[in-house]
Write a protein that holds these residues in place. Structure first.
Motif, short mmCIF file in Angstrom:
data_model
loop_
_atom_site.label_atom_id
_atom_site.label_comp_id
_atom_site.label_asym_id
_atom_site.label_seq_id
_atom_site.Cartn_x
_atom_site.Cartn_y
_atom_site.Cartn_z
N THR A 64 46.47 49.54 94.96
CA THR A 64 46.22 49.48 93.53
C THR A 64 44.75 49.50 93.16
N ALA A 185 56.16 49.22 90.39
CA ALA A 185 55.67 49.94 89.20
C ALA A 185 54.15 50.06 89.23
N GLU A 188 53.15 52.65 91.85
CA GLU A 188 53.46 54.00 91.40
C GLU A 188 52.43 54.48 90.38
N ARG A 189 52.01 53.62 89.47
CA ARG A 189 51.00 54.02 88.48
C ARG A 189 49.70 54.41 89.16
N SER A 190 49.33 53.69 90.21
CA SER A 190 48.08 53.99 90.92
C SER A 190 48.18 55.28 91.72
N ARG A 192 50.30 57.72 91.32
CA ARG A 192 50.63 58.86 90.46
C ARG A 192 49.37 59.66 90.10
N THR A 193 48.27 58.97 89.89
CA THR A 193 47.04 59.65 89.52
C THR A 193 46.65 60.68 90.57
N ASN A 208 52.93 64.06 83.85
CA ASN A 208 53.67 62.82 84.08
C ASN A 208 55.16 63.09 84.21
N SER A 212 57.51 62.51 87.62
CA SER A 212 58.73 61.69 87.54
C SER A 212 59.96 62.49 87.94
N THR A 223 60.73 51.83 89.91
CA THR A 223 59.34 51.86 89.47
C THR A 223 59.20 51.84 87.96
N LEU A 225 60.37 53.89 85.56
CA LEU A 225 60.10 55.17 84.91
C LEU A 225 61.32 55.65 84.13
#
Length: 284
Positions: A64, A185, A188-190, A192-193, A208, A212, A223, A225
């Motif tokens: 993260t 979650a 995944e946000r980290s 995803r970038t 995005n 997904s 996660t 989404l």
């Protein structure tokens, strides 16, 4: 077109119990380089999403707060093992470093086994759906055999005794343990970038939703989404299938294998020392 199946035919002439490393190397470097790399990324994403596993990763901050380095380190260690096997110096060094990193955490055998099963099953299922050809029985068995050997050298026990058995174990464990959790979650946000940065600029507005759409419903639920709009899901599916057909009928085996010039990463533009990859475990 006559050359399109040259590597498949060679694979079919080998013994997957003896030649599993050669077969797995051929899959990654010649037959399915883009798909295998993406499949391995998706496998790690899934393994990070089991609540207990996700909690370990968020507690360290590696995924993260130092996302690019963590992903690069993981990829380098895995690819060094695949490229060099378990007996050559670089492969041994990568495996030793991987075991050093893991020893600093209390990780159950089932959690180790789940990560291993993700690496076996998730990329294979991606190939079954979007590869330019179906993986053959030799490739499935060689994949299982390679990770069986990796697992044994990591001290993992009770590894199922075939690809099919690993797949069944994965599905049962996934259904029982993959559930919504805040740690997954956050990871995944980290991560995803990093995936968004790989998309062409023209697809950025849909980025995005496209990322997904690569996940299946259980992973999206774990996660947090939302399900992407159906036109995005359908469009991605059709684009990937069209790519597979074009590769099958118009493509040729790559003249240069993946990683022929070494493994390049953003974190280490000038090279890396295998023994320095990853966080330093306490006491080292």
């Amino acid at each position: 077109m006559k050359d399109r199946f040259v590597h498949r035919d060679r694979i079919r002439s080998l013994d997957p119990d003896v030649d599993h490393l050669v077969i797995y190397q051929t899959m990654l470097r010649y037959e399915f380089p883009w798909d295998m790399k993406l499949g391995l990324n998706l496998a790690f994403n899934r393994s990070f999403s089991i609540p207990e596993i996700a909690a370990v990763h968020t507690s360290t901050g590696e995924l993260t707060e130092r996302t690019q380095k963590r992903i690069d380190d993981t990829g380098l260690l895995m690819y060094e093992i695949v490229l060099n096997g378990f007996e050559q110096t670089r492969g041994r060094d990568a495996l030793r470093r991987m075991n050093q990193i893991h020893r600093s955490h209390t990780i159950s055998n089932d959690h180790y086994l789940y990560v291993l099963a993700c690496l076996v099953v998730v990329p294979t299922r991606w190939l079954e759906r979007y590869g330019w050809r179906q993986p053959c029985c030799h490739e499935r068995r060689a994949t299982w055999k390679f990770y069986l050997e990796l697992g044994r050298r990591m001290g993992i026990t009770d590894i199922p005794d075939s690809y099919e058995a690993v797949e069944a174990w994965f599905d049962d464990y996934d259904q029982a343990h993959l559930s919504p959790n805040d740690d997954a979650a956050a990871i995944e946000r980290s991560t995803r970038t990093l995936m968004l940065n790989r998309l062409p600029a023209a697809l950025a507005p849909l980025g995005n939703a496209l990322v997904s759409a690569m996940y299946d419903p259980p992973l999206r639920a774990a996660t947090g989404l939302a399900t992407p709009p159906w036109p995005v899901r359908a469009g991605l599916h059709l684009a990937l299938r069209a790519r597979a057909h074009a590769q099958r009928w118009l493509g040729r085996p790559p003249a240069t294998p993946l990683f022929a010039d070494g493994i390049k990463t953003k974190t280490y533009p000038n090279g890396y020392d295998i023994n320095q990859l990853g966080p330093k475990p306490p006491g080292i």
